[in-house]
Design a protein around this motif. Structure first.
Motif, PDB file in Angstrom:
ATOM      1  N   TYR A  70      66.214  88.700  17.319  1.00 30.57           N
ATOM      2  CA  TYR A  70      67.373  89.838  17.453  1.00 30.57           C
ATOM      3  C   TYR A  70      68.552  88.910  18.067  1.00 30.57           C
ATOM      4  O   TYR A  70      69.581  88.965  17.694  1.00 30.57           O
ATOM      5  N   PHE A  73      70.086  86.794  15.523  1.00 33.68           N
ATOM      6  CA  PHE A  73      70.722  87.765  14.590  1.00 33.68           C
ATOM      7  C   PHE A  73      71.976  88.001  15.127  1.00 33.68           C
ATOM      8  O   PHE A  73      73.123  88.032  14.514  1.00 33.68           O
ATOM      9  N   TRP A  78      79.104  86.220  10.649  1.00 32.58           N
ATOM     10  CA  TRP A  78      79.052  87.125   9.363  1.00 32.58           C
ATOM     11  C   TRP A  78      80.230  87.376   8.728  1.00 32.58           C
ATOM     12  O   TRP A  78      81.250  87.332   8.537  1.00 32.58           O
TER      13      TRP A  78
END
Length: 78
Positions: A70, A73, A78
């Motif tokens: 997590y 991530f 992005w």
């Protein structure tokens, strides 16, 4: 192969406009659209089969690893 199909007027005129905008023939547009549709249906079927095959797998992660994944991530761009 030549074929005849029936489609609503609005769809026909939208396709005509799109083909003209893209400088392609009506036949080429319909060929590309049908090929894309068939690929999409095939891809969905493959995804469904994969999901069914994986349905019985335990994909839970140990709590420590889950937190690390997590965190990575959240750090990803992005």
């Amino acid at each position: 192969m030549r074929t005849a199909i029936s489609i609503p007027d609005a769809l026909f005129f939208a396709a005509e406009e799109y083909a003209k905008k893209c400088s392609i023939s009506r036949s080429e547009l319909y060929q590309e659209a049908l090929a894309a549709y068939l690929r999409m249906k095939t891809d969905r079927n493959i995804t469904k089969q994969i999901n069914m095959a994986c349905a019985d797998l335990d994909t839970t992660l140990p709590e420590g690893l889950k937190k690390k994944v997590y965190q990575k991530f959240q750090e990803a761009e992005w």
